[in-house]
Motif scaffolding. Sequence first.
Motif, short mmCIF file in Angstrom:
data_model
loop_
_atom_site.label_atom_id
_atom_site.label_comp_id
_atom_site.label_asym_id
_atom_site.label_seq_id
_atom_site.Cartn_x
_atom_site.Cartn_y
_atom_site.Cartn_z
N ARG A 53 3.91 -4.49 -6.64
CA ARG A 53 4.14 -5.67 -5.90
C ARG A 53 4.60 -5.29 -4.67
O ARG A 53 4.16 -5.61 -3.32
N SER A 56 2.05 -3.69 -2.26
CA SER A 56 1.04 -4.59 -1.82
C SER A 56 1.80 -5.19 -0.46
O SER A 56 1.01 -5.70 0.35
N TYR A 57 2.97 -5.46 -0.69
CA TYR A 57 3.71 -6.50 0.42
C TYR A 57 3.86 -5.58 1.65
O TYR A 57 3.77 -5.95 2.86
N GLY A 99 -3.81 -3.14 -0.96
CA GLY A 99 -2.89 -4.43 -1.30
C GLY A 99 -3.15 -5.38 -2.51
O GLY A 99 -2.64 -5.65 -3.32
N LEU A 103 -1.76 -5.62 -6.08
CA LEU A 103 -1.41 -7.03 -6.55
C LEU A 103 -2.06 -7.17 -7.97
O LEU A 103 -1.04 -7.77 -8.87
N ARG A 104 -3.44 -7.04 -7.92
CA ARG A 104 -4.08 -7.50 -9.31
C ARG A 104 -3.42 -6.34 -10.49
O ARG A 104 -3.36 -6.86 -11.57
N ARG A 107 -0.30 -7.72 -11.63
CA ARG A 107 -0.45 -8.64 -12.52
C ARG A 107 -0.97 -8.27 -14.01
O ARG A 107 -0.66 -8.79 -14.97
#
Length: 114
Positions: A53, A56-57, A99, A103-104, A107
């Motif tokens: 995360r 990605s940010y 990114g 993120l995926r 998850r």
Amino acid sequence: MFLDWPELAQWKTVTLCMVGFGTLVACIAELLLVEIFASLMDGRDRRAAVLMRGTSYVLFAAAVVVPVYCLAFWLLTGFYHPSTIAAFLLVEWLCVGVGVYMLRSARGLDDYAK
């Protein structure tokens, strides 16, 4: 200013800032990726998800800054060569694409860890 490196003397300040910013983002992303893989190898899925995360940010923030630098570069230098447009679009695509992928993946790791 750059007497020992004459080709750099031709570059504008905006270009040097862009290269510096890109190097910084690349180094941060690289360090986070190393930590992610180390966490995955140790079986610490939650830590890896948090690091994904974070990566990605960082990349999304870079994707926001790139158009601002792009506009500043074009306005301050007046240099509208297609190669610079292509380079900025490539950076944008890479930052957003990687990114979203990270993120995926985060998850997916959250779902796996439950």
